[in-house]
Design a protein around this motif. Structure first.
Motif, mmCIF file in Angstrom:
data_model
loop_
_atom_site.group_PDB
_atom_site.id
_atom_site.type_symbol
_atom_site.label_atom_id
_atom_site.label_comp_id
_atom_site.label_asym_id
_atom_site.label_seq_id
_atom_site.Cartn_x
_atom_site.Cartn_y
_atom_site.Cartn_z
ATOM 1 N N LEU A 187 51.564 40.407 43.681
ATOM 2 C CA LEU A 187 51.261 40.472 42.252
ATOM 3 C C LEU A 187 50.485 39.247 41.788
ATOM 4 C CD1 LEU A 187 54.589 41.887 40.743
ATOM 5 C CD2 LEU A 187 52.342 42.983 40.679
ATOM 6 N N ARG A 188 50.820 38.095 42.355
ATOM 7 C CA ARG A 188 50.128 36.865 41.955
ATOM 8 C C ARG A 188 48.706 36.814 42.500
ATOM 9 N NH1 ARG A 188 49.516 31.926 44.330
ATOM 10 N NH2 ARG A 188 50.751 32.626 46.114
ATOM 11 N N GLY A 189 48.480 37.385 43.682
ATOM 12 C CA GLY A 189 47.184 37.242 44.312
ATOM 13 C C GLY A 189 46.235 38.411 44.139
ATOM 14 N N ARG A 190 46.702 39.518 43.601
ATOM 15 C CA ARG A 190 45.844 40.701 43.540
ATOM 16 C C ARG A 190 44.660 40.537 42.583
ATOM 17 N NH1 ARG A 190 46.997 44.242 39.279
ATOM 18 N NH2 ARG A 190 46.319 46.000 40.544
ATOM 19 N N ASN A 191 44.760 39.647 41.615
ATOM 20 C CA ASN A 191 43.680 39.465 40.642
ATOM 21 C C ASN A 191 42.928 38.148 40.819
ATOM 22 O OD1 ASN A 191 44.074 41.930 39.223
ATOM 23 N ND2 ASN A 191 45.820 41.020 38.132
ATOM 24 N N LEU A 192 43.136 37.475 41.951
ATOM 25 C CA LEU A 192 42.404 36.239 42.191
ATOM 26 C C LEU A 192 40.946 36.539 42.536
ATOM 27 C CD1 LEU A 192 45.023 34.184 44.239
ATOM 28 C CD2 LEU A 192 44.486 34.018 41.815
#
Length: 347
Positions: free
Chosen positions: A234-239
């Motif tokens: 969840l933290r990295g999916r929009n990086l």
């Protein structure tokens, strides 16, 4: 000085983590000690066995530890397998130029010492260094075999739980939305199932075995890990690098495998020793309650149960307690060292 600084700058993240792990002497020594003990128990049949390793008889070599020989091979009368503890067979294979090489502990996990001078459970002696259990079986042999089974069980349960937890958490975290909401509700319902009651029910229906325990415990052991993997995805999916990979046309599976998964392995690796120690403790608890492996299988929990039934036989509980607590302490020290090594805030 500048050369040393430049060498440190070009270290990969894995090399830096390994150096931080080695700097933690307690965890580093615990890793080597645990690995040595586990490697030693892999050769349990060579260390503890009621069959000789090598027999030199009538100018020929025999290897009873890997092949069963009938008694007639050594001049006996029966076609059944030779009993190397029998005085007749022992005299035949040690007379004249014949000789025999015995294991360090001349008992297997199921060997009963009928020549014991004390009633079972017998205290430690020259014959049985850690005594015998209530059936006359050598405690040291059962500890070595039981330790190996416990570690193999923990490894198998950990691998299955990690694979399921990573797959479930990755799907939830990457796609999120309604799929994540539905899977979270399903996990909450499944986690509320009474695990111990299910084990009791299945133990009464099916024949107890290690594989049955792995299957049943794997149904519940993955949920705690999936939460951490889900949070990392969840933290990295929009990086930015994930958006760039998506814009380049990479499939969702490729993005999850190449970009998000390697950056989400920190909690997985950190919790591996703790999951292994938890699996060992789970098997020991189930064996102590009589819900674990079959009764003939060497088990740490079964020895603890015998110690509870035979309070005067202190060697049963004490030796098993030392092995169990020592193993868990080594794994905890390894886990703490891994957690510090993967902490990027430390130099």
């Amino acid at each position: 000085m500048n050369q040393t600084v430049s060498q440190k700058q070009y270290l990969s993240p894995g090399q830096r983590s390994w150096r931080r792990f080695k700097a933690n002497r307690r965890g580093y020594v615990s890793l080597w000690l645990f690995g040595f003990l586990f490697l030693l128990t892999l050769f349990a049949e060579v260390l503890c066995n009621d069959r000789p390793l090598i027999v030199h008889y009538n100018h020929a070599f025999y290897f009873p530890v890997v092949k069963a020989y009938p008694e007639t091979t050594f001049g006996g009368d029966f076609e059944t397998e030779a009993d190397y503890a029998d005085s007749f067979v022992r005299n035949r294979i040690t007379s004249g130029d014949n000789w025999v090489l015995d294991p360090l502990v001349p008992y297997s996990y199921n060997t009963i010492n009928f020549a014991s001078e004390h009633p079972n459970p017998a205290p430690p002696s020259a014959q049985n260094w850690l005594g015998t259990d209530d059936r006359g079986r050598d405690v040291l042999a059962r500890l070595i075999y039981g330790f190996r089974i416990s570690v193999w069980f923990a490894f198998a349960l950990t691998v299955v739980g990690v694979l399921i937890g990573i797959a479930t958490g990755a799907v939830q975290g990457y796609f999120s939305g309604k799929l994540d909401l539905f899977m979270q509700r399903a996990i909450e319902v499944w986690s509320s199932m009474p695990e111990l009651y299910l084990l009791i029910i299945f133990a009464s229906i099916f024949q107890p075995s290690i594989w049955l325990l792995i299957i049943l415990l794997s149904l519940f052991g993955w949920m705690s890990l999936s939460d951490y993997v889900r949070a990392e995805f969840l933290r990295g999916r929009n990086l930015d690098y994930v958006r760039a990979a998506r814009a380049m046309g990479l499939t969702d599976f490729a993005i999850m495998k190449r970009h998000l998964l390697p950056n989400s392995m920190t909690p997985v690796i950190t919790f591996l020793p703790f999951r292994i120690s938890g699996s060992i403790l789970a098997l020991t608890s189930l064996d102590f309650l009589g819900l674990g492996v079959p009764p003939s299988t060497p088990s740490l929990g079964e020895l603890l149960s015998q110690g509870k039934e035979n309070i005067d036989a202190w060697w049963l509980s004490l030796s098993t307690f030392i092995v169990l607590v020592g193993t868990l302490m080594l794994l905890i020290f390894i886990g703490e060292a891994l957690r510090e090594a993967l902490d990027t805030r430390k130099n």
